[in-house]
Design a protein around this motif. Structure first.
Motif, PDB file in Angstrom:
ATOM      1  N   LEU A   1       0.845  -1.196   0.000  1.00 21.51           N
ATOM      2  CA  LEU A   1       0.000   0.000   0.000  1.00 21.51           C
ATOM      3  C   LEU A   1       0.879   1.244   0.000  1.00 21.51           C
ATOM      4  O   LEU A   1       1.869   1.313   0.725  1.00 21.51           O
ATOM      5  N   SER A   2       0.516   2.212  -0.806  1.00 24.07           N
ATOM      6  CA  SER A   2       1.250   3.481  -0.783  1.00 24.07           C
ATOM      7  C   SER A   2       0.360   4.569  -0.214  1.00 24.07           C
ATOM      8  O   SER A   2      -0.862   4.553  -0.403  1.00 24.07           O
ATOM      9  N   GLU A   3       0.975   5.481   0.514  1.00 18.79           N
ATOM     10  CA  GLU A   3       0.218   6.588   1.102  1.00 18.79           C
ATOM     11  C   GLU A   3       0.072   7.697   0.073  1.00 18.79           C
ATOM     12  O   GLU A   3       1.044   8.095  -0.571  1.00 18.79           O
ATOM     13  N   ASP A   4      -1.149   8.162  -0.095  1.00 19.43           N
ATOM     14  CA  ASP A   4      -1.427   9.236  -1.044  1.00 19.43           C
ATOM     15  C   ASP A   4      -2.064  10.396  -0.308  1.00 19.43           C
ATOM     16  O   ASP A   4      -2.849  10.199   0.622  1.00 19.43           O
ATOM     17  N   LYS A   5      -1.725  11.590  -0.740  1.00 25.65           N
ATOM     18  CA  LYS A   5      -2.290  12.794  -0.120  1.00 25.65           C
ATOM     19  C   LYS A   5      -3.106  13.541  -1.164  1.00 25.65           C
ATOM     20  O   LYS A   5      -2.569  13.957  -2.189  1.00 25.65           O
ATOM     21  N   ILE A   6      -4.386  13.672  -0.913  1.00 25.80           N
ATOM     22  CA  ILE A   6      -5.278  14.361  -1.837  1.00 25.80           C
ATOM     23  C   ILE A   6      -5.519  15.765  -1.316  1.00 25.80           C
ATOM     24  O   ILE A   6      -6.023  15.951  -0.194  1.00 25.80           O
ATOM     25  N   GLU A   7      -5.149  16.746  -2.103  1.00 25.24           N
ATOM     26  CA  GLU A   7      -5.339  18.131  -1.662  1.00 25.24           C
ATOM     27  C   GLU A   7      -6.824  18.463  -1.627  1.00 25.24           C
ATOM     28  O   GLU A   7      -7.524  18.343  -2.618  1.00 25.24           O
ATOM     29  N   ILE A   8      -7.276  18.879  -0.466  1.00 20.72           N
ATOM     30  CA  ILE A   8      -8.676  19.261  -0.289  1.00 20.72           C
ATOM     31  C   ILE A   8      -8.830  20.777  -0.408  1.00 20.72           C
ATOM     32  O   ILE A   8      -9.683  21.279  -1.131  1.00 20.72           O
ATOM     33  N   LEU A   9      -7.983  21.512   0.297  1.00 24.83           N
ATOM     34  CA  LEU A   9      -7.983  22.981   0.221  1.00 24.83           C
ATOM     35  C   LEU A   9      -6.564  23.472  -0.028  1.00 24.83           C
ATOM     36  O   LEU A   9      -5.657  23.142   0.745  1.00 24.83           O
ATOM     37  N   PRO A  10      -6.321  24.235  -1.082  1.00 21.20           N
ATOM     38  CA  PRO A  10      -4.985  24.787  -1.296  1.00 21.20           C
ATOM     39  C   PRO A  10      -4.658  25.839  -0.237  1.00 21.20           C
ATOM     40  O   PRO A  10      -5.547  26.383   0.419  1.00 21.20           O
ATOM     41  N   GLU A  11      -3.386  26.110  -0.105  1.00 16.73           N
ATOM     42  CA  GLU A  11      -2.927  27.045   0.930  1.00 16.73           C
ATOM     43  C   GLU A  11      -3.617  28.405   0.829  1.00 16.73           C
ATOM     44  O   GLU A  11      -3.961  29.025   1.840  1.00 16.73           O
ATOM     45  N   CYS A  12      -3.888  28.859  -0.387  1.00 14.63           N
ATOM     46  CA  CYS A  12      -4.427  30.212  -0.571  1.00 14.63           C
ATOM     47  C   CYS A  12      -5.812  30.403   0.041  1.00 14.63           C
ATOM     48  O   CYS A  12      -6.220  31.539   0.309  1.00 14.63           O
ATOM     49  N   VAL A  13      -6.544  29.321   0.255  1.00 17.30           N
ATOM     50  CA  VAL A  13      -7.883  29.474   0.843  1.00 17.30           C
ATOM     51  C   VAL A  13      -8.055  28.653   2.125  1.00 17.30           C
ATOM     52  O   VAL A  13      -9.146  28.581   2.679  1.00 17.30           O
ATOM     53  N   ASN A  14      -6.983  28.014   2.585  1.00 16.04           N
ATOM     54  CA  ASN A  14      -7.086  27.263   3.832  1.00 16.04           C
ATOM     55  C   ASN A  14      -7.301  28.233   5.001  1.00 16.04           C
ATOM     56  O   ASN A  14      -6.896  29.395   4.931  1.00 16.04           O
ATOM     57  N   PHE A  15      -7.915  27.766   6.052  1.00 18.34           N
ATOM     58  CA  PHE A  15      -8.251  28.655   7.169  1.00 18.34           C
ATOM     59  C   PHE A  15      -8.167  27.882   8.480  1.00 18.34           C
ATOM     60  O   PHE A  15      -8.118  26.647   8.494  1.00 18.34           O
ATOM     61  N   GLU A  16      -8.156  28.601   9.581  1.00 21.83           N
ATOM     62  CA  GLU A  16      -8.043  27.987  10.897  1.00 21.83           C
ATOM     63  C   GLU A  16      -9.255  27.084  11.162  1.00 21.83           C
ATOM     64  O   GLU A  16     -10.381  27.443  10.851  1.00 21.83           O
ATOM     65  N   ASN A  17      -8.998  25.916  11.724  1.00 17.03           N
ATOM     66  CA  ASN A  17     -10.051  24.937  12.042  1.00 17.03           C
ATOM     67  C   ASN A  17     -10.781  24.425  10.791  1.00 17.03           C
ATOM     68  O   ASN A  17     -11.930  24.000  10.863  1.00 17.03           O
ATOM     69  N   SER A  18     -10.106  24.460   9.641  1.00 21.16           N
ATOM     70  CA  SER A  18     -10.753  23.989   8.404  1.00 21.16           C
ATOM     71  C   SER A  18     -11.079  22.496   8.481  1.00 21.16           C
ATOM     72  O   SER A  18     -12.084  22.044   7.928  1.00 21.16           O
ATOM     73  N   ILE A  19     -10.222  21.743   9.192  1.00 18.65           N
ATOM     74  CA  ILE A  19     -10.446  20.295   9.283  1.00 18.65           C
ATOM     75  C   ILE A  19     -11.787  20.013   9.959  1.00 18.65           C
ATOM     76  O   ILE A  19     -12.617  19.256   9.444  1.00 18.65           O
ATOM     77  N   ALA A  20     -12.004  20.630  11.098  1.00 21.89           N
ATOM     78  CA  ALA A  20     -13.258  20.399  11.831  1.00 21.89           C
ATOM     79  C   ALA A  20     -14.454  20.860  11.017  1.00 21.89           C
ATOM     80  O   ALA A  20     -15.491  20.184  10.964  1.00 21.89           O
ATOM     81  N   PHE A  21     -14.316  22.007  10.345  1.00 23.55           N
ATOM     82  CA  PHE A  21     -15.447  22.526   9.569  1.00 23.55           C
ATOM     83  C   PHE A  21     -15.805  21.597   8.418  1.00 23.55           C
ATOM     84  O   PHE A  21     -16.973  21.267   8.207  1.00 23.55           O
TER      85      PHE A  21
END
Length: 534
Positions: A146-166
């Motif tokens: 198995l290989s670990e893959d990272k899927i970008e959900i929010l790019p840095e330009c629009v990421n915000f505090e507590n985005s994970i919980a939201f």
């Protein structure tokens, strides 16, 4: 002996035709999702059981009705993905999941043999499945590398505090998502963020509908007691676009507001897609300022092997890359073939013996020269052209030529295309044109070598794709290759008739397995089954 065959992902029927040409099979069922390809298949094979969706086939009912299936054939589509911070709106290729449907058919039908046909690059690590929730309990799959893959959900330009919980809460509340029609309009505007003229033209086209929808957003957000960040972004976007419609003086601010909103929508869509497809998300985390979902994946080919080679299915798998040119087709076309044979037969698969080699390859001339003087048409009709008998015909002409010529249809040639046709000699392509004949392409240097390619009569062609999109040119005439000529290059006989729109017919021909290659594979599989039966 006659073997019962089912063809999954049958397309127009190139693989079926090759098997049928052996005279030793009965095709009892097929499945094809594309409406026009299904029409073509039905016309040429006249099957009672032609399914439109492999996912809904009840294989137990099929066998109860028509008897056991001896051979399963088919080419499930499979598209790869690049796994690092992909910018695509969609995360999962649904086509990859269709490979699992093919495997389900093998598991439930338990045939003596199967043939799975696909492009040679299926061997690459690009073709992968994401680990699904149900895979966690499957020891065989969890035992794969198995290989670990990272899927970008929010790019840095629009990421915000507590985005994970939201966003984890947004996954549960899809009322946050825009209507698809609204998303499409905003996405068009965003696409033209660096071209204000096209942005303005698109805005004018959708202005009436947009004003109503944006006004509704402002009404809803004005009535809300509290705005979350997503609704806040939507409100800012609505105000910015409406102001731009009125004043046309805040383009950069409007683009920024659209960017913030649409990136949030894409994040929600990605999370919804992962959830709907039961993809196991190990965690959400920030990486280099972006929010990513951590998932794991495994190669499609490893999945096929680990499921089918072991108990209770027990197939011996053989993998070969075959080129249609070696089996009588006048084109170079590689296909990756997996053949599975029941281990209980104690038989070893041997790839079909090569019949044609360098120096005696069949050529474009062999395939289509005899119909050069027959005028093609530019519209799809049910009409055909009567062909005179050629009693002295040999080779491909003798094998493919019929008494009625259907599908001798080409594109109508416009002035620009005709100028290009006239300028190109056999073997030349778009890159050989003078600069003034390349002006309609935004980046002429990146154009593929197969675009506006004039074929050479005395050589095989390259891989036949959709020759209308590629604008392949007849070796001697200033016109595009016709559907029938492309079909001849694929080794479809004139008696095989294509249905549907002109675009669809060209596409069906380009997607097909050359029947001559299919027959070579069929002969090699059937000879093994015959030997076992003796």
């Amino acid at each position: 002996m006659i073997y019962n065959v089912i063809d999954l992902f049958a397309g127009a029927g190139g693989l079926s035709l090759g098997f049928k040409q052996t005279g030793q099979v009965k095709i009892i069922a097929a499945a094809e999702n594309n409406l026009n390809a299904r029409k073509t298949y039905k016309r040429n094979f006249k099957l009672a059981r032609l399914y439109s969706d492999v996912r809904t086939i009840d294989y137990a009912e099929l066998q109860d009705t028509v008897g056991p299936v001896d051979i399963v054939i088919g080419g499930p589509p499979c598209q790869g993905f690049s796994n690092a911070n992909r910018q695509h709106t969609t995360v999962i290729s649904m086509n990859n999941r269709l490979v699992k449907e093919y495997v389900r058919a093998i598991c439930e039908l338990n045939p003596k043999a199967f043939v799975m046909e696909n492009v040679a690059m299926l061997r690459s690590q690009v073709h992968r499945f994401f680990l699904e929730e149900q895979d966690l309990d499957n020891e065989r799959i969890m035992g794969l590398p198995l290989s670990e893959d990272k899927i970008e959900i929010l790019p840095e330009c629009v990421n915000f505090e507590n985005s994970i919980a939201f966003l984890e809460s947004a996954r549960e509340e899809m009322g946050y998502a825009w209507a698809e029609s609204f998303y499409k309009i905003i996405n068009i505007l965003y696409r033209y963020r660096i071209n204000q003229a096209k942005f303005d033209a698109s805005l004018e086209k959708y202005q009436k509908k947009l004003i109503a929808q944006l006004s509704e957003i402002l009404k809803i957000t004005a009535e809300a007691d509290e705005l979350n960040i997503l609704k806040e972004n939507d409100s800012k976007m609505a105000k910015a676009i409406l102001q731009y419609i009125e004043q046309k003086d805040n383009f950069d601010d409007t683009v920024l507001a659209i960017s913030n909103s649409i990136m949030m929508q894409r994040a929600i869509m990605k999370i919804k897609e992962l959830t709907d497809n039961n993809i196991h998300i190990f965690e959400y985390k920030e990486e280099k300022g972006s929010l990513v979902a951590v998932v794991k994946s495994y190669p499609v080919l490893d999945y096929i092997r680990v499921i089918l080679e072991n108990e209770p299915y027990n197939y011996t798998l053989s993998e070969n890359t075959l080129n249609a040119i070696h089996y009588g087709a006048p084109q170079r076309r590689e296909r990756f073939i997996i053949v599975g044979l029941k281990k209980e037969m104690d038989a070893k698969y041997t790839a079909p013996e090569i019949k044609f080699t360098e120096g005696n390859y069949r050529t474009v001339h062999d395939a289509i020269a005899d119909i050069q003087d027959i005028t093609s048409v530019t519209e799809v009709t049910g009409d055909y052209i009567e062909l005179e008998a050629h009693p002295n015909a040999t080779g491909l002409e003798k094998e493919l030529r019929g008494r009625a010529l259907y599908n001798h249809i080409t594109t109508a040639t416009r002035e620009t295309a005709m100028a290009r046709f006239k300028a190109l000699k056999a073997g030349e392509n778009f890159h050989d044109l003078d600069p003034e004949l390349k002006t309609t392409y935004s980046n002429a240097d990146r154009t593929q070598n197969t675009i506006y390619m004039r074929l050479k009569y005395n050589e095989p062609s390259g891989t036949v794709v959709n020759v209308r999109k590629s604008m392949w040119i007849h070796p001697e005439l200033d016109r595009a290759i016709s559907i029938r000529e492309a079909a001849r290059l694929q080794t479809f006989p004139d008696s095989f008739i294509f249905e549907g729109t002109k675009d669809s017919q060209y596409q069906q021909v380009g997607n097909a397995v050359p029947p001559y290659l299919a027959k070579a594979i069929a002969d090699s599989v059937i000879s093994i089954l015959n030997n076992v039966a003796e």
